[in-house]
Design a protein around this motif. Structure first.
Motif, short mmCIF file in Angstrom:
data_model
loop_
_atom_site.label_atom_id
_atom_site.label_comp_id
_atom_site.label_asym_id
_atom_site.label_seq_id
_atom_site.Cartn_x
_atom_site.Cartn_y
_atom_site.Cartn_z
N VAL A 1 40.72 41.00 33.11
CA VAL A 1 39.50 40.72 33.87
C VAL A 1 39.28 41.87 34.85
CG1 VAL A 1 38.29 39.08 35.35
CG2 VAL A 1 39.97 38.26 33.68
N ALA B 1 43.80 37.31 32.79
CA ALA B 1 43.17 36.00 33.02
C ALA B 1 44.19 34.91 33.26
CB ALA B 1 42.28 35.66 31.84
N TYR C 1 35.46 40.81 30.61
CA TYR C 1 36.66 40.30 29.94
C TYR C 1 36.97 41.20 28.75
CZ TYR C 1 35.50 36.28 32.82
OH TYR C 1 35.21 35.46 33.89
#
Length: 241
Positions: free
Chosen positions: A135, A167, A120
């Motif tokens: 991501v 994300a 992340y």
């Protein structure tokens, strides 16, 4: 531009990949006389990405067979409602229901190996004081999780040239499900370690798709391009009679 009666195959890539993931499929489709478009999907949000692909489809004058790999399956589920889309083809992809998100569909089944290999990374959002989150997959784990049966040298290149997925895309609900009104085909990658193959099977069965299974890693277009071309051709033939 293609003649108005000629089918164009639009190839939508997924997360952690780009349009080059279709590099082994595109020449074969062109050799069969099909027009091909393989856009660069922003991978920023399901709604935004779907709108972008839909805008490309609308500018194609003839019938379209819309193909989506992985996250691209979720994108074509929404973008496929365009009038000139005649068929959908899912490659190891997410076939969402109306109001369902990627996270919700995945949450019905045990995690794949991907879950423990995600990275992340914050990224700036223009005009916002809040950062977004990209991501991606740990590069050293990418080959085994994403491309186990792809040439190792190519897999190593892909691992460091990933196109991340924001994300936000995991939690957005699909506002439409084109498979409800468009004939659809689905390919299950039965040796998939990125998406649990049961996620693929469930979505395809729920949609009533014509389904095939291939013993393949997630990147089935590079591992088994001939099977992918066969499935796309089947969809083209069935919807151009």
């Amino acid at each position: 531009m293609s003649p108005s009666n000629k089918t164009t195959v639009v190839l939508v890539h997924g997360a952690f990949a780009d349009a080059s993931s279709y590099a082994s499929v595109i020449p074969e489709l062109i050799a069969r006389g099909l027009d091909v478009v393989a856009p660069a999907v922003p991978n920023r949000s399901l709604i935004g990405d779907s709108a972008y692909v839909a805008s490309i489809v609308r500018q194609i004058p003839g019938p379209v067979v819309l193909v989506g790999h992985s996250y691209g399956g979720a994108v074509i589920t929404v973008a496929g409602t365009e009038d000139n889309v005649k068929a959908l083809v899912y490659l190891a992809g997410y076939a969402l229901e109306v109001g369902e998100s990627l996270g919700e569909l995945q949450g019905r089944f045990p995690d794949s190996d991907l879950a423990k290999a995600l990275v992340y990374t914050p990224f700036p959002i223009e005009g916002s004081a809040t950062a977004g989150t990209d991501v991606s997959v740990e590069p050293d784990k990418f080959p085994s999780i994403f491309a186990a049966d792809v040439d190792p040298h190519l897999a190593s290149v892909l691992s460091v040239s990933q196109r991340p997925l924001a994300a936000q895309a995991f939690s957005e609900a699909a506002p439409a499900a084109a498979w409800k009104t468009k004939p659809s085909w689905g390919l299950v990658a039965s040796s998939d370690h990125t998406i649990n193959p049961d996620v693929e099977r469930y979505g395809y069965q729920r949609a009533g798709m014509t389904t095939v299974e291939v013993d393949s890693s997630h990147l089935v277009m590079l591992a088994h391009p001939e099977r992918v071309v066969e499935l796309i051709e089947e969809a083209v033939r069935a919807t151009s009679r």
